[in-house]
Design an enzyme around this catalytic site. Sequence first.
Site: not given
Length: 459
Positions: A159, A280, A286, A293
């Site tokens: 969970h 980025s 970043k 992804e």
Amino acid sequence: MADGKKPWGGRFQKPTAKNVEKFTSSIHFDQRLYAYDIEGSIAHATMLASQGIISRTESQKIVSALKSISADIEKGKIKFNVSDEDIHMAIEKELTRRIGETGGKLHTARSRNDQVVLDVRLFLRTEIDSMLALLFQLQNGLVKLAKNEIKTIMPGYTHMQKAQPVLLSHYLLAFVEMFARDGQRMQDCKTRLNVLPLGAAALAGTSLPIDRNKTAKILNFPEISKNSMDTVADRDFIAEFIFSSALIMMHLSRFCEDLILWSSDEFGYIEISDAYTTGSSIMPQKKNPDVAELIRGKSARVYGDLFAIMTLLKGLPMTYNRDLQEDKEPLFDAVDTVKDCLTIFTEMISHTKFNAAKMYLAARGGFSTATEIAEYLVKNGMPFRGAHEIAGKIVAYCLKNKKGLEDLSLKEYKKFYEGFTEEVKDRIKLEKAVNSRNHKGGTATAAVLERIREFENNS
Ligand code: ARG
């Protein structure tokens, strides 16, 4: 053959409309099958000659022209045209251009309906082998990593909440198990598709005296198909392949999801190498896990491919229908996507650092050894439900007093159950907790090492 004239043009009075040529053509994607198409044609011509359907000289002429066509396509010397319709017709047209009328004999006792299934089966057979090799490399990489990280303890989650401490190696091997099953599924799919379709012709077979076993032998098919209508109508082997591909993507995607979370500042469990991340354009600080992804994102494409093939097949009347030409793009997309993702994932994971200290610290939090306390009580003869209750009360006490399980004194433990001894303090140590789960499939170091050995012996 005069340009623009179709091999099937006999009964037609008017030429095909340009737009129809363009609309019905598949040459821009099925040219990828050229080598298999030629391999199949060579086998077919050889069989035709050995059966006396065409002469040996004709067969030799056809075979040597096909070989030179293959070499020329490879060198990019042959430019395909939409008027060629598909790769089968393009090659036949080129053959006839080179050797004249004899070229027209190749298609004896054959239809594009059985030819196209043959090409796809040959193609997939090869692609599955290279996919299996990639899966195997990934598994090997993960097993190696598991061996190196054998001391690293991390929190295991259910969970998305800290549940119980586990070895990072155990986590990694969980994916090795999944990829091993993916490999078995692919292997199984290959066994089912490794069947010669040639001889089915358009749908009903042929009256000419072909020898299907001979063609099967040349093309290394262990079996020949048993029903000509089934042979040209079905594409279940493609659906099965894409489904197996979709499962690989699902496993990769779940793995990536964890890696993405773990590389966040909040987790800080891993650092993916600069070479496998991107920056980025606006935020200089970043470092984004784009590769992971994109793999997660690309799983959607392959699910789409699966949906496409399933929908394509569902309402088709027996037997061959032109709709089936639409089977190839989803198939090719699935093959390319899975191969790309397996390759880049294997590289990325081998360029990822695991922060053992951070994982250890995290495993200490969240009362992840509360189950140890309950199992300790069970070993002392208490029924599990009662033990669960006491351990739960201890957690509540810790929360209220802002303490960890390891901060409690024996005196505090005894408040909940008189029978506690010093041993409980030892039992809740992470190493102890992990190593107490020492059975097949458990996370104890010994059990995990044994599984690593099994994988090593299998490779
Ligand atoms: N390009 C076609 C396909 O991919 C080949 C078979 C065509 N057969 C036919 N009867 N039009 O399915």
